[in-house]
Design an enzyme around this catalytic site. Structure first.
Site: not given
Length: 216
Positions: A7, A31, A33, A35, A64, A66, A135, A173
């Site tokens: 990540s 990965h 993320d 946000m 991903h 979020m 998660m 994750d």
């Protein structure tokens, strides 16, 4: 074979290309993320950074989202190079439609669930996705500890997915470490996301190798 997805949230953003280079020979996926400061209490990166990572590596990107209103940004992240594009069931009132939107871009759709969100939320779309992300921490920040009750959730979902053909990936994750990765894999995970356990290690590449040995 269980896949390892470092990540980049835990990487040094000031030297992101170098951080990616340290582990790309051993990584199955990266990965990423995303946000927005609304769905989760943190703000990270946008499509331009995803595109920059995509240009730097041939390792597929597992993006991903979020974020609230992910349907507004699906096309941009797909064009930036996302191989997998995962949205949260908690923010998609029309989840089936959003999954279809991801598929239409050419990316592989995934759906994510927070630790306390029931598996029943996605039971009717399991055959529509390529990836289910569970998660194992409350999302928003790296470096958190694995929430123990998620292990049973992984086992339950793995049993459901075993009956499917093709079978979606079961990604986990949050709080994945050398010490617990074998238990998570044995519960049924097929992709392990690890951030601080890899990029916080003195030798990130060696950390990936050691994790792979644990789950082999």
């Amino acid at each position: 074979m269980v896949k390892i997805a470092p990540s980049v949230l835990s990487a040094d953003f000031g030297a992101l290309a170098e951080e990616v280079a340290k582990v790309e020979a051993e990584a199955d996926l990266f990965h990423v993320d995303v946000m927005d400061g609304h769905f989760v209490p943190n703000i990270t990166i946008g499509p331009l950074v995803v595109q920059a990572i995509h240009r730097r590596t041939r390792v597929p990107l597992d993006v991903h989202l979020m974020i609230q209103n992910p349907e507004r940004y699906i096309s941009a992240f797909a064009q930036a190079g996302a191989r997998y594009l995962t949205v949260h069931a908690e923010v998609c009132p029309h989840l089936h439609r959003t999954i279809q939107q991801v598929r239409e871009t050419g990316a592989k759709p995934g759906v994510a669930l927070n630790p306390s969100t029931s598996l029943h939320t996605v039971e009717h779309v399991l055959d529509q996705v390529d990836l289910i992300l569970l998660m194992s921490v409350n999302p928003g920040f790296g470096g958190q500890s694995f929430i123990p009750f998620v292990l049973k959730k992984i086992e339950e979902l793995a049993r459901r997915l075993q009956r499917m053909d093709p079978r979606p990936e079961l990604e986990v994750d949050g709080g994945i470490k050398i010490e617990n990765c074998r238990a998570v894999a044995q519960a049924g995970a097929t992709i392990l996301v690890a951030g601080s356990a890899i990029f916080g290690a003195p030798d990130p590449r060696a950390a990936v190798v050691k994790m792979r040995e644990q789950v082999a």
